[in-house]
Design a protein around this motif. Structure first.
Motif, PDB file in Angstrom:
ATOM      1  N   GLU A 131       0.843  -1.200   0.000  1.00 24.89           N
ATOM      2  CA  GLU A 131       0.000   0.000   0.000  1.00 24.89           C
ATOM      3  C   GLU A 131       0.874   1.244   0.000  1.00 24.89           C
ATOM      4  O   GLU A 131       1.901   1.288   0.676  1.00 24.89           O
ATOM      5  CB  GLU A 131      -0.904   0.021   1.247  1.00 24.89           C
ATOM      6  N   ASP A 132       0.485   2.226  -0.794  1.00 24.74           N
ATOM      7  CA  ASP A 132       1.067   3.568  -0.656  1.00 24.74           C
ATOM      8  C   ASP A 132      -0.066   4.567  -0.878  1.00 24.74           C
ATOM      9  O   ASP A 132      -1.244   4.188  -0.826  1.00 24.74           O
ATOM     10  CB  ASP A 132       2.277   3.761  -1.593  1.00 24.74           C
ATOM     11  N   ASP A 133       0.273   5.829  -1.116  1.00 27.40           N
ATOM     12  CA  ASP A 133      -0.778   6.857  -1.216  1.00 27.40           C
ATOM     13  C   ASP A 133      -1.739   6.630  -2.385  1.00 27.40           C
ATOM     14  O   ASP A 133      -2.889   7.061  -2.336  1.00 27.40           O
ATOM     15  CB  ASP A 133      -0.136   8.244  -1.420  1.00 27.40           C
ATOM     16  N   GLU A 134      -1.259   5.975  -3.425  1.00 34.46           N
ATOM     17  CA  GLU A 134      -2.074   5.876  -4.645  1.00 34.46           C
ATOM     18  C   GLU A 134      -2.491   4.460  -5.025  1.00 34.46           C
ATOM     19  O   GLU A 134      -3.419   4.281  -5.810  1.00 34.46           O
ATOM     20  CB  GLU A 134      -1.283   6.470  -5.826  1.00 34.46           C
TER      21      GLU A 134
ATOM     22  N   SER B 227       1.171   5.741 -12.047  1.00 35.04           N
ATOM     23  CA  SER B 227       1.227   5.326 -10.647  1.00 35.04           C
ATOM     24  C   SER B 227       0.980   3.827 -10.519  1.00 35.04           C
ATOM     25  O   SER B 227       1.677   3.137  -9.780  1.00 35.04           O
ATOM     26  CB  SER B 227       0.300   6.166  -9.763  1.00 35.04           C
TER      27      SER B 227
ATOM     28  N   LYS C 299      -6.092   3.542  -5.815  1.00 36.77           N
ATOM     29  CA  LYS C 299      -7.003   3.940  -4.733  1.00 36.77           C
ATOM     30  C   LYS C 299      -8.147   4.788  -5.277  1.00 36.77           C
ATOM     31  O   LYS C 299      -9.253   4.745  -4.759  1.00 36.77           O
ATOM     32  CB  LYS C 299      -6.232   4.699  -3.656  1.00 36.77           C
TER      33      LYS C 299
END
Ligand code: AMP
Ligand code: ZN
Length: 144
Positions: free
Chosen positions: A21-24, A60, A44
């Motif tokens: 998981e990351d911000d996007e 991304s 996301k």
């Protein structure tokens, strides 16, 4: 999106076996495990399918895939290859309408995964083939 199973997974309303998981981007094991380690990589941001991507979103998602693919290969003994699949639209077997990329590690020839391409090359004259390319090329140039 409130009524989307993958948005609910991202929000933690529905449990998932998260691998990244990351911000996007979010990645988790596909429940069906077509082969061991079968993983879904999703943005996301709720987008239905590839037709709703812009180049930033594509960057991304696709930029994370080599890292996740290598991690699957490195952590699971016997992985000899990987199919990376993205179904877009019901006709193309999409069943969850939050875009996702399937990472399906391959261990042997015969397993829970089959993919076959029909060779239709004989159905096209060279002219028809070139016209087909020209028509797509023209459309790409008109939007670039
Ligand atoms: P597609 O047919 O390409 O739309 O793929 C959707 C995938 O989502 C299928 O392979 C399902 O097994 C998977 N899937 C659906 N619900 C869940 C869930 N709650 N957790 C993990 N995978 C899921
Ligand atoms: Zn969603």
């Amino acid at each position: 999106m409130t009524d989307c199973i993958f948005c609910k997974i991202i929000n933690g309303e529905i449990p998932s076996a998260k691998v990244y998981e990351d911000d996007e981007v979010y990645a988790f094991l596909d429940i069906t495990q077509v082969t061991k380690g079968h993983t879904l990589v999703i943005p996301k941001k709720h987008v239905k399918n590839i037709f709703e991507y812009d180049s930033d979103l594509a960057c991304s998602i696709f930029s994370r895939i080599p890292k996740i693919a290598n991690a699957i290969q490195d952590s699971l003994p016997g992985v000899k290859g990987m199919n990376i699949l993205n179904n877009n639209g019901e006709i193309a077997y999409q069943s969850v309408f939050h875009s996702h990329i399937h990472l399906i590690p391959r261990y042997q020839t015969e397993e829970g995964f089959k993919l076959s391409f029909t060779d239709n090359s004989k159905s096209y004259t060279n002219d028809e083939f070139q016209q087909l390319a020209a028509s797509i090329k023209k459309t790409i140039e008109s939007v670039s």
